[in-house]
Design a protein around this motif. Structure first.
Motif, PDB file in Angstrom:
ATOM      1  N   ALA A  13      52.281   5.741  40.734  1.00 17.74           N
ATOM      2  CA  ALA A  13      53.230   6.904  40.270  1.00 17.74           C
ATOM      3  C   ALA A  13      54.439   6.949  40.750  1.00 17.74           C
ATOM      4  O   ALA A  13      54.821   6.513  41.986  1.00 17.74           O
ATOM      5  N   ARG A  14      55.529   6.683  39.873  1.00 22.22           N
ATOM      6  CA  ARG A  14      56.972   6.766  40.061  1.00 22.22           C
ATOM      7  C   ARG A  14      57.202   8.146  40.268  1.00 22.22           C
ATOM      8  O   ARG A  14      58.100   8.551  40.862  1.00 22.22           O
ATOM      9  N   VAL A  15      56.592   9.071  39.428  1.00 25.02           N
ATOM     10  CA  VAL A  15      56.853  10.419  39.270  1.00 25.02           C
ATOM     11  C   VAL A  15      55.375  11.168  39.122  1.00 25.02           C
ATOM     12  O   VAL A  15      54.472  10.779  38.413  1.00 25.02           O
ATOM     13  N   LEU A  16      55.493  12.422  39.777  1.00 26.35           N
ATOM     14  CA  LEU A  16      54.228  13.205  39.692  1.00 26.35           C
ATOM     15  C   LEU A  16      54.744  14.490  38.567  1.00 26.35           C
ATOM     16  O   LEU A  16      55.529  15.296  39.187  1.00 26.35           O
ATOM     17  N   LEU A  17      53.785  14.588  37.805  1.00 27.30           N
ATOM     18  CA  LEU A  17      53.733  15.817  36.925  1.00 27.30           C
ATOM     19  C   LEU A  17      52.609  16.741  37.210  1.00 27.30           C
ATOM     20  O   LEU A  17      51.519  16.593  37.307  1.00 27.30           O
ATOM     21  N   PHE A  18      52.954  17.874  37.598  1.00 29.96           N
ATOM     22  CA  PHE A  18      52.211  18.931  37.973  1.00 29.96           C
ATOM     23  C   PHE A  18      51.875  20.054  36.895  1.00 29.96           C
ATOM     24  O   PHE A  18      52.926  20.605  36.372  1.00 29.96           O
ATOM     25  N   ASP A  19      50.765  20.030  36.144  1.00 29.04           N
ATOM     26  CA  ASP A  19      50.354  21.475  35.469  1.00 29.04           C
ATOM     27  C   ASP A  19      50.526  22.602  36.294  1.00 29.04           C
ATOM     28  O   ASP A  19      50.522  22.496  37.561  1.00 29.04           O
TER      29      ASP A  19
END
Length: 232
Positions: A13-19
């Motif tokens: 992952a380069r970026v983490l997206l959190f719900d």
């Protein structure tokens, strides 16, 4: 407990997206969702009795919103304003962040992984909660419910694509952490990978059936895996 699948998924992952509702906050812990749904259904009924009866058949505020917009866009806008106000009230009494979520956000920053929140809840309530609990510094972007466009909420991939654009990465470099079937569906539709946060007993099997790249029952496991990656 950390798994190899979890570590491998995070490593890519380069970026983490959190719900938001689940991985970061139990939005309606203090102001129950069925109560909010009932309030919204009463608003709908005051404008359209038959539609109000339909809306009263669900205890999900987001579903009341969808029902309203499908019938009448002006009514949908009114319901959306009421829902946003209710969400802001709700996060003020929701209690502490999900156990392990603060650690996961801090670890993401330590690991140099930018974070965005992508949510079917309003950006206003996400922002209010992050500010209330001193978490704003860990989240670079918030992509909340698309105003007046409920059809673009997850499982539509739109929120993930927008977050990737805001963070200047290809969405395939993003990993979404979500606790709902719609999160898994949205991530795969966008071309992202996904970690299913299984905070209820039926979810591991459901997430596995949908092909989630990793599954965890503990947000702290995400923090541990990220920090292990930094120390390697």
């Amino acid at each position: 407990m950390r798994t190899d699948a979890l570590a491998t998924t995070l490593a890519g992952a380069r970026v983490l997206l959190f719900d938001f509702d689940g991985p970061v906050c139990d939005v309606f812990a203090g102001l129950p969702a069925p109560r909010v749904a009932a309030e919204l259904a009463q608003l709908v009924a005051s404008k359209d009795e038959a539609l109000g009866a339909k809306a009263a058949g669900t205890d999900d505020p987001i579903e009341v919103l969808r029902i309203s917009y499908e019938a009448n866009s002006a009514l949908g806008q009114e319901v959306e304003q009421a829902l946003t106000a209710a969400e802001v009230r709700a996060v003020a009494v929701a209690g502490q962040p999900t156990p392990g979520s603060r650690g996961a956000l801090e670890a993401a920053k330590s690991a140099g992984r930018p974070v965005a929140v992508v949510s079917n809840n309003s950006a206003e309530c996400v922002r209010a909660f992050l500010e209330l609990h001193g978490l704003s510094e860990y989240v670079l972007e918030i992509v909340g419910r698309p105003a007046e466009q409920p059809h673009l909420m997850k499982p539509n991939p739109h929120p993930l694509l927008m977050a990737a654009e805001l963070l200047h990465v290809d969405v395939t470099a993003c990993v979404l952490i979500g606790d709902a079937v719609t999160d898994i569906q949205a991530a795969h539709a966008a071309g992202a990978t996904v970690i299913g946060y299984a905070n209820k007993s039926h979810k591991p099997e459901a997430f596995a059936d949908l092909g989630a790249e990793a599954i965890t029952e503990d947000m702290q496991a995400i923090a541990d895996a990220l920090l292990d990656g930094v120390s390697d």
